[in-house]
Design a protein around this motif. Structure first.
Motif, PDB file in Angstrom:
ATOM      1  N   ASN A  40      17.063 158.885  81.355  1.00  0.00           N
ATOM      2  CA  ASN A  40      15.919 158.051  80.968  1.00  0.00           C
ATOM      3  C   ASN A  40      14.841 158.248  82.020  1.00  0.00           C
ATOM      4  O   ASN A  40      14.677 157.447  82.933  1.00  0.00           O
ATOM      5  CB  ASN A  40      16.328 156.579  80.872  1.00  0.00           C
ATOM      6  CG  ASN A  40      15.213 155.707  80.304  1.00  0.00           C
ATOM      7  OD1 ASN A  40      14.359 156.174  79.548  1.00  0.00           O
ATOM      8  ND2 ASN A  40      15.212 154.433  80.669  1.00  0.00           N
ATOM      9  N   THR A  41      14.117 159.346  81.896  1.00  0.00           N
ATOM     10  CA  THR A  41      13.206 159.797  82.945  1.00  0.00           C
ATOM     11  C   THR A  41      11.809 159.211  82.768  1.00  0.00           C
ATOM     12  O   THR A  41      11.453 158.719  81.698  1.00  0.00           O
ATOM     13  CB  THR A  41      13.128 161.339  82.948  1.00  0.00           C
ATOM     14  OG1 THR A  41      12.711 161.772  81.643  1.00  0.00           O
ATOM     15  CG2 THR A  41      14.482 161.948  83.274  1.00  0.00           C
TER      16      THR A  41
ATOM     17  N   LEU B  20      15.781 153.342  85.022  1.00  0.00           N
ATOM     18  CA  LEU B  20      15.435 154.760  85.036  1.00  0.00           C
ATOM     19  C   LEU B  20      16.565 155.553  85.693  1.00  0.00           C
ATOM     20  O   LEU B  20      17.067 155.183  86.755  1.00  0.00           O
ATOM     21  CB  LEU B  20      14.134 154.989  85.802  1.00  0.00           C
ATOM     22  CG  LEU B  20      12.859 154.458  85.135  1.00  0.00           C
ATOM     23  CD1 LEU B  20      11.675 154.576  86.081  1.00  0.00           C
ATOM     24  CD2 LEU B  20      12.578 155.190  83.832  1.00  0.00           C
ATOM     25  N   HIS B  21      16.942 156.653  85.062  1.00  0.00           N
ATOM     26  CA  HIS B  21      17.997 157.524  85.559  1.00  0.00           C
ATOM     27  C   HIS B  21      17.802 158.892  84.896  1.00  0.00           C
ATOM     28  O   HIS B  21      16.875 159.063  84.081  1.00  0.00           O
ATOM     29  CB  HIS B  21      19.384 156.931  85.266  1.00  0.00           C
ATOM     30  CG  HIS B  21      19.588 156.526  83.833  1.00  0.00           C
ATOM     31  ND1 HIS B  21      19.817 157.442  82.822  1.00  0.00           N
ATOM     32  CD2 HIS B  21      19.587 155.303  83.235  1.00  0.00           C
ATOM     33  CE1 HIS B  21      19.959 156.817  81.676  1.00  0.00           C
ATOM     34  NE2 HIS B  21      19.823 155.508  81.885  1.00  0.00           N
ATOM     35  N   PRO B  22      18.626 159.893  85.222  1.00  0.00           N
ATOM     36  CA  PRO B  22      18.373 161.235  84.689  1.00  0.00           C
ATOM     37  C   PRO B  22      18.390 161.356  83.168  1.00  0.00           C
ATOM     38  O   PRO B  22      17.861 162.323  82.618  1.00  0.00           O
ATOM     39  CB  PRO B  22      19.488 162.075  85.321  1.00  0.00           C
ATOM     40  CG  PRO B  22      19.756 161.403  86.616  1.00  0.00           C
ATOM     41  CD  PRO B  22      19.634 159.940  86.308  1.00  0.00           C
TER      42      PRO B  22
ATOM     43  N   SER C 102      16.109 160.289  88.604  1.00  0.00           N
ATOM     44  CA  SER C 102      15.356 160.470  87.359  1.00  0.00           C
ATOM     45  C   SER C 102      14.146 161.372  87.566  1.00  0.00           C
ATOM     46  O   SER C 102      13.639 161.960  86.618  1.00  0.00           O
ATOM     47  CB  SER C 102      14.917 159.109  86.801  1.00  0.00           C
ATOM     48  OG  SER C 102      13.801 158.572  87.494  1.00  0.00           O
ATOM     49  N   PHE C 103      13.701 161.504  88.809  1.00  0.00           N
ATOM     50  CA  PHE C 103      12.584 162.396  89.136  1.00  0.00           C
ATOM     51  C   PHE C 103      13.062 163.803  89.489  1.00  0.00           C
ATOM     52  O   PHE C 103      12.399 164.786  89.136  1.00  0.00           O
ATOM     53  CB  PHE C 103      11.787 161.842  90.328  1.00  0.00           C
ATOM     54  CG  PHE C 103      10.818 160.754  89.985  1.00  0.00           C
ATOM     55  CD1 PHE C 103       9.477 161.032  89.753  1.00  0.00           C
ATOM     56  CD2 PHE C 103      11.241 159.445  89.907  1.00  0.00           C
ATOM     57  CE1 PHE C 103       8.585 160.024  89.443  1.00  0.00           C
ATOM     58  CE2 PHE C 103      10.355 158.423  89.600  1.00  0.00           C
ATOM     59  CZ  PHE C 103       9.020 158.709  89.360  1.00  0.00           C
TER      60      PHE C 103
END
Length: 340
Positions: free
Chosen positions: A284-285, A280-282, A309-310
Protein backbone atom coordinates in the motif's frame (compact mmCIF):
# COMPACT_ATOMS: atom_id res chain seq x y z
CA UNK A 1 14.07 -12.59 -0.41
CA UNK A 2 12.07 -11.14 2.44
CA UNK A 3 8.29 -11.33 2.22
CA UNK A 4 6.95 -7.77 2.64
CA UNK A 5 3.72 -9.07 4.17
CA UNK A 6 5.42 -10.90 7.05
CA UNK A 7 6.08 -8.99 10.25
CA UNK A 8 9.34 -10.88 10.84
CA UNK A 9 10.69 -9.31 7.64
CA UNK A 10 10.87 -6.00 9.52
CA UNK A 11 12.98 -7.20 12.42
CA UNK A 12 16.58 -6.09 12.88
CA UNK A 13 19.17 -6.03 15.65
CA UNK A 14 20.04 -2.63 17.08
CA UNK A 15 22.91 -2.30 19.57
CA UNK A 16 21.45 -0.71 22.69
CA UNK A 17 24.12 1.97 22.68
CA UNK A 18 22.69 3.46 19.47
CA UNK A 19 19.37 4.40 21.09
CA UNK A 20 19.47 8.18 21.56
CA UNK A 21 18.30 8.80 25.13
CA UNK A 22 18.85 12.56 25.05
CA UNK A 23 18.61 15.23 22.35
CA UNK A 24 21.61 16.57 20.51
CA UNK A 25 22.61 20.24 20.75
CA UNK A 26 22.13 22.25 18.67
CA UNK A 27 19.15 20.29 17.37
CA UNK A 28 20.03 20.79 13.68
CA UNK A 29 23.47 19.19 14.21
CA UNK A 30 22.00 15.70 14.09
CA UNK A 31 23.34 13.49 11.34
CA UNK A 32 21.41 13.05 8.10
CA UNK A 33 21.47 10.01 5.83
CA UNK A 34 20.37 10.93 2.30
CA UNK A 35 19.05 8.05 0.19
CA UNK A 36 18.41 8.55 -3.53
CA UNK A 37 15.97 6.01 -4.97
CA UNK A 38 17.07 6.75 -8.54
CA UNK A 39 20.53 5.20 -8.10
CA UNK A 40 20.22 3.70 -4.59
CA UNK A 41 23.08 5.90 -3.40
CA UNK A 42 23.64 6.89 0.23
CA UNK A 43 25.25 10.13 1.38
CA UNK A 44 26.16 10.89 4.98
CA UNK A 45 25.87 14.53 6.00
CA UNK A 46 24.47 16.76 8.74
CA UNK A 47 20.90 17.94 9.18
CA UNK A 48 21.68 21.65 8.86
CA UNK A 49 22.70 20.93 5.24
CA UNK A 50 19.24 19.56 4.39
CA UNK A 51 18.41 22.34 1.94
CA UNK A 52 21.41 21.42 -0.26
CA UNK A 53 19.81 18.05 -1.06
CA UNK A 54 16.22 19.07 -1.70
CA UNK A 55 14.89 19.32 -5.26
CA UNK A 56 14.56 22.95 -6.30
CA UNK A 57 10.91 22.46 -7.24
CA UNK A 58 9.48 20.90 -4.11
CA UNK A 59 6.58 21.68 -1.81
CA UNK A 60 6.96 20.87 1.89
CA UNK A 61 4.28 19.66 4.32
CA UNK A 62 4.88 20.06 8.07
CA UNK A 63 2.86 18.65 10.97
CA UNK A 64 2.20 21.47 13.45
CA UNK A 65 0.82 19.35 16.28
CA UNK A 66 2.01 20.20 19.79
CA UNK A 67 2.88 17.62 22.45
CA UNK A 68 0.91 17.89 25.68
CA UNK A 69 2.10 16.83 29.13
CA UNK A 70 0.06 13.67 28.85
CA UNK A 71 1.52 11.62 31.72
CA UNK A 72 0.02 12.00 35.19
CA UNK A 73 1.08 10.38 38.47
CA UNK A 74 -1.51 9.91 41.19
CA UNK A 75 -3.30 7.37 43.31
CA UNK A 76 -6.61 5.62 43.65
CA UNK A 77 -8.97 6.76 46.37
CA UNK A 78 -8.10 3.46 48.04
CA UNK A 79 -4.46 4.55 48.16
CA UNK A 80 -2.73 2.51 45.42
CA UNK A 81 -0.33 4.42 43.17
CA UNK A 82 -1.20 4.75 39.48
CA UNK A 83 0.31 6.26 36.34
CA UNK A 84 -2.03 7.57 33.65
CA UNK A 85 -1.12 8.32 30.03
CA UNK A 86 -3.63 10.26 27.98
CA UNK A 87 -4.01 8.79 24.51
CA UNK A 88 -6.70 10.91 22.85
CA UNK A 89 -10.04 12.60 23.49
CA UNK A 90 -13.03 10.69 22.11
CA UNK A 91 -15.35 13.65 22.60
CA UNK A 92 -15.35 16.84 24.69
CA UNK A 93 -15.53 14.93 27.98
CA UNK A 94 -14.50 11.32 27.29
CA UNK A 95 -10.75 10.69 27.21
CA UNK A 96 -9.07 7.48 26.11
CA UNK A 97 -6.12 6.69 28.40
CA UNK A 98 -3.74 3.95 29.50
CA UNK A 99 -3.38 3.30 33.22
CA UNK A 100 -0.58 1.49 35.04
CA UNK A 101 -2.26 -0.02 38.05
CA UNK A 102 -5.37 -2.14 38.38
CA UNK A 103 -8.64 -0.25 38.01
CA UNK A 104 -12.27 -1.09 37.39
CA UNK A 105 -15.30 0.91 36.33
CA UNK A 106 -16.07 3.81 38.68
CA UNK A 107 -12.57 3.78 40.19
CA UNK A 108 -11.69 7.33 41.24
CA UNK A 109 -8.15 8.53 40.51
CA UNK A 110 -6.72 11.50 42.40
CA UNK A 111 -4.02 13.89 41.17
CA UNK A 112 -2.53 17.20 42.21
CA UNK A 113 -4.41 20.53 42.03
CA UNK A 114 -7.81 19.03 42.89
CA UNK A 115 -7.87 17.08 39.62
CA UNK A 116 -9.62 13.70 39.66
CA UNK A 117 -10.68 11.17 37.06
CA UNK A 118 -13.40 8.54 37.06
CA UNK A 119 -12.97 5.35 35.04
CA UNK A 120 -16.12 4.91 32.96
CA UNK A 121 -15.19 1.89 30.83
CA UNK A 122 -12.48 -0.71 30.17
CA UNK A 123 -11.55 -1.54 26.57
CA UNK A 124 -10.32 -4.88 25.21
CA UNK A 125 -7.13 -3.27 23.87
CA UNK A 126 -6.00 -2.37 27.38
CA UNK A 127 -7.01 1.28 27.22
CA UNK A 128 -9.55 2.93 29.53
CA UNK A 129 -12.07 5.71 29.12
CA UNK A 130 -12.25 8.36 31.81
CA UNK A 131 -13.92 11.66 32.68
CA UNK A 132 -11.84 14.36 34.38
CA UNK A 133 -13.10 16.59 37.19
CA UNK A 134 -11.73 19.76 38.76
CA UNK A 135 -13.04 20.35 42.28
CA UNK A 136 -15.61 17.65 41.51
CA UNK A 137 -16.92 19.52 38.44
CA UNK A 138 -16.79 17.66 35.10
CA UNK A 139 -14.42 19.44 32.69
CA UNK A 140 -13.87 19.42 28.93
CA UNK A 141 -10.62 18.36 27.28
CA UNK A 142 -9.63 21.94 26.46
CA UNK A 143 -10.11 22.84 30.15
CA UNK A 144 -7.83 19.95 31.08
CA UNK A 145 -4.91 21.14 28.93
CA UNK A 146 -3.70 24.04 31.15
CA UNK A 147 -3.92 21.75 34.18
CA UNK A 148 -1.78 19.17 32.39
CA UNK A 149 0.71 21.90 31.59
CA UNK A 150 1.01 22.65 35.29
CA UNK A 151 1.11 19.15 36.81
CA UNK A 152 1.69 16.72 33.92
CA UNK A 153 4.86 15.23 32.50
CA UNK A 154 6.22 15.04 28.96
CA UNK A 155 5.27 11.54 27.71
CA UNK A 156 8.69 10.30 26.69
CA UNK A 157 8.69 7.00 24.78
CA UNK A 158 9.26 3.99 27.06
CA UNK A 159 12.43 2.91 25.25
CA UNK A 160 14.25 6.02 26.49
CA UNK A 161 14.27 4.37 29.91
CA UNK A 162 14.19 7.56 31.96
CA UNK A 163 11.91 10.19 33.46
CA UNK A 164 11.32 13.48 31.67
CA UNK A 165 13.16 16.62 32.77
CA UNK A 166 13.12 20.35 32.00
CA UNK A 167 15.23 19.82 28.88
CA UNK A 168 12.52 17.62 27.39
CA UNK A 169 9.96 20.40 27.75
CA UNK A 170 11.99 22.35 25.19
CA UNK A 171 13.48 19.63 23.04
CA UNK A 172 10.56 17.18 22.67
CA UNK A 173 8.66 19.83 20.72
CA UNK A 174 9.13 21.25 17.23
CA UNK A 175 9.84 24.95 16.74
CA UNK A 176 6.63 25.22 14.68
CA UNK A 177 4.33 23.33 17.09
CA UNK A 178 1.00 25.16 17.29
CA UNK A 179 -2.01 22.95 18.08
CA UNK A 180 -2.07 20.99 21.34
CA UNK A 181 -3.11 17.37 21.27
CA UNK A 182 -0.19 15.01 20.53
CA UNK A 183 1.09 12.56 23.12
CA UNK A 184 4.21 11.79 21.07
CA UNK A 185 6.33 14.15 19.02
CA UNK A 186 6.51 14.00 15.23
CA UNK A 187 10.20 13.29 15.64
CA UNK A 188 11.57 14.28 12.22
CA UNK A 189 10.39 17.80 13.07
CA UNK A 190 12.56 17.96 16.18
CA UNK A 191 15.71 18.57 14.13
CA UNK A 192 14.63 21.97 12.82
CA UNK A 193 16.13 25.10 14.33
CA UNK A 194 14.27 28.37 13.80
CA UNK A 195 16.92 29.40 11.28
CA UNK A 196 16.73 26.22 9.19
CA UNK A 197 12.93 26.23 9.31
CA UNK A 198 12.83 29.85 8.10
CA UNK A 199 15.31 29.05 5.32
CA UNK A 200 13.22 26.18 3.96
CA UNK A 201 10.01 28.19 4.16
CA UNK A 202 11.64 31.08 2.28
CA UNK A 203 12.80 28.82 -0.56
CA UNK A 204 9.93 26.33 -0.92
CA UNK A 205 6.14 26.46 -1.05
CA UNK A 206 4.99 24.98 2.25
CA UNK A 207 1.93 24.34 4.38
CA UNK A 208 0.90 22.73 7.65
CA UNK A 209 -1.33 19.82 8.46
CA UNK A 210 -2.22 18.76 11.99
CA UNK A 211 -2.12 15.14 13.08
CA UNK A 212 -2.24 14.56 16.83
CA UNK A 213 0.14 11.65 17.29
CA UNK A 214 -1.27 9.00 19.64
CA UNK A 215 0.52 6.44 21.76
CA UNK A 216 -0.47 3.80 19.21
CA UNK A 217 2.47 4.98 17.12
CA UNK A 218 4.73 2.96 19.47
CA UNK A 219 2.62 -0.19 19.38
CA UNK A 220 4.57 -3.03 17.72
CA UNK A 221 2.91 -5.16 15.08
CA UNK A 222 2.08 -8.43 16.82
CA UNK A 223 0.22 -10.18 13.99
CA UNK A 224 2.42 -12.47 11.90
CA UNK A 225 0.98 -10.93 8.71
CA UNK A 226 1.16 -7.13 8.71
CA UNK A 227 -2.22 -6.64 7.05
CA UNK A 228 -3.84 -8.31 10.08
CA UNK A 229 -2.58 -5.48 12.31
CA UNK A 230 -5.39 -3.21 13.61
CA UNK A 231 -4.02 0.21 12.69
CA UNK A 232 -4.62 2.93 15.28
CA UNK A 233 -6.45 6.11 14.30
CA UNK A 234 -5.46 9.70 15.05
CA UNK A 235 -7.23 13.05 14.69
CA UNK A 236 -6.15 15.11 11.68
CA UNK A 237 -7.01 18.48 10.19
CA UNK A 238 -6.04 19.95 6.81
CA UNK A 239 -6.52 23.66 6.23
CA UNK A 240 -7.16 25.15 2.80
CA UNK A 241 -3.54 26.21 2.19
CA UNK A 242 -2.34 22.64 2.72
CA UNK A 243 -5.20 21.25 0.62
CA UNK A 244 -4.15 23.54 -2.26
CA UNK A 245 -0.50 22.47 -2.06
CA UNK A 246 -1.44 18.78 -1.89
CA UNK A 247 -3.67 19.14 -4.95
CA UNK A 248 -0.96 20.99 -6.89
CA UNK A 249 1.42 19.37 -9.40
CA UNK A 250 4.50 20.13 -7.29
CA UNK A 251 6.54 17.20 -5.97
CA UNK A 252 5.90 16.91 -2.22
CA UNK A 253 8.32 16.39 0.66
CA UNK A 254 6.61 15.35 3.89
CA UNK A 255 8.36 16.11 7.15
CA UNK A 256 7.81 12.89 9.04
CA UNK A 257 5.64 9.82 8.86
CA UNK A 258 2.76 11.70 10.49
CA UNK A 259 2.39 14.31 7.75
CA UNK A 260 2.86 11.53 5.19
CA UNK A 261 -0.04 9.53 6.63
CA UNK A 262 -2.18 12.66 6.75
CA UNK A 263 -1.55 13.59 3.12
CA UNK A 264 -2.02 10.05 1.87
CA UNK A 265 -5.23 9.58 3.87
CA UNK A 266 -6.56 12.84 2.42
CA UNK A 267 -5.71 11.76 -1.13
CA UNK A 268 -7.58 8.51 -0.66
CA UNK A 269 -10.61 9.85 1.22
CA UNK A 270 -10.81 13.55 0.24
CA UNK A 271 -11.61 14.24 3.90
CA UNK A 272 -10.06 17.36 5.42
CA UNK A 273 -10.67 16.56 9.07
CA UNK A 274 -11.49 13.52 11.14
CA UNK A 275 -9.78 10.26 12.06
CA UNK A 276 -6.93 8.89 9.94
CA UNK A 277 -5.97 5.23 10.21
CA UNK A 278 -3.98 4.68 7.03
CA UNK A 279 -1.38 1.90 7.10
CA UNK A 280 1.31 2.43 4.47
CA UNK A 281 3.51 -0.56 3.61
CA UNK A 282 5.02 -2.15 0.47
CA UNK A 283 1.59 -3.42 -0.64
CA UNK A 284 0.00 0.00 0.00
CA UNK A 285 2.46 2.56 -1.30
CA UNK A 286 2.24 6.38 -1.37
CA UNK A 287 0.09 7.91 -4.10
CA UNK A 288 1.05 11.57 -3.65
CA UNK A 289 4.13 12.00 -1.45
CA UNK A 290 7.39 12.00 -3.42
CA UNK A 291 10.00 12.48 -0.71
CA UNK A 292 10.16 11.66 2.99
CA UNK A 293 12.18 13.05 5.88
CA UNK A 294 12.06 10.72 8.87
CA UNK A 295 14.00 9.29 11.82
CA UNK A 296 15.15 5.69 12.29
CA UNK A 297 12.35 3.54 13.67
CA UNK A 298 11.72 0.56 15.94
CA UNK A 299 11.87 -2.99 14.57
CA UNK A 300 8.50 -4.46 13.53
CA UNK A 301 6.82 -1.05 13.77
CA UNK A 302 4.27 0.41 11.36
CA UNK A 303 6.68 3.35 10.95
CA UNK A 304 9.41 1.06 9.62
CA UNK A 305 6.83 -0.49 7.28
CA UNK A 306 5.97 3.01 6.07
CA UNK A 307 9.64 3.57 5.19
CA UNK A 308 9.56 0.28 3.28
CA UNK A 309 6.54 1.56 1.33
CA UNK A 310 8.95 4.07 -0.24
CA UNK A 311 12.05 1.93 -0.77
CA UNK A 312 11.07 -1.74 -0.30
CA UNK A 313 11.96 -4.16 2.48
CA UNK A 314 15.38 -5.21 1.17
CA UNK A 315 16.57 -1.61 0.71
CA UNK A 316 15.20 -0.65 4.11
CA UNK A 317 17.43 -3.31 5.68
CA UNK A 318 20.43 -2.20 3.63
CA UNK A 319 19.98 1.44 4.63
CA UNK A 320 19.43 0.59 8.28
CA UNK A 321 22.46 -1.68 8.38
CA UNK A 322 24.63 1.09 6.98
CA UNK A 323 23.20 3.49 9.56
CA UNK A 324 24.07 0.97 12.29
CA UNK A 325 27.56 0.44 10.88
CA UNK A 326 28.06 4.22 10.80
CA UNK A 327 26.75 4.48 14.38
CA UNK A 328 23.79 6.72 13.69
CA UNK A 329 21.58 7.53 16.69
CA UNK A 330 18.16 5.84 16.55
CA UNK A 331 14.54 6.58 17.50
CA UNK A 332 12.86 9.74 18.81
CA UNK A 333 15.93 11.81 19.74
CA UNK A 334 18.06 10.18 17.06
CA UNK A 335 19.36 11.14 13.63
CA UNK A 336 17.38 11.56 10.42
CA UNK A 337 17.02 10.10 6.95
CA UNK A 338 15.94 11.86 3.75
CA UNK A 339 14.43 9.69 1.01
CA UNK A 340 14.57 11.32 -2.42
Amino acid sequence: MLDPLLTDSYDYHLPEGLIATHPIHPRDHARLLVYNRADRSIIHTRFDRLEEFLPQECGIIFNDTKVIKARLYGHKSSGGAIELLINRPLDAYTINVYIKGRVKEDTILQFESALTARVISLSDDGSREVNFYLDDVLIRFEELLPILDAIGHIPLPPYLGREDDSEDEREYQSVFAAHEGAVAAPTASLHFSDELFDLLCARHPHAFVTLHVGSGTFKPVEASVITDHPMHSEFFDIQEEAHTLIKSSLPLLCIGTTSTRTVEYHIRSDEKSGEANLFLHPHNTPLRVNHLLTNFHLPKSTLLMLVASFVGVEETHRIYQEAIDEKYRFFSYGDAMLIL
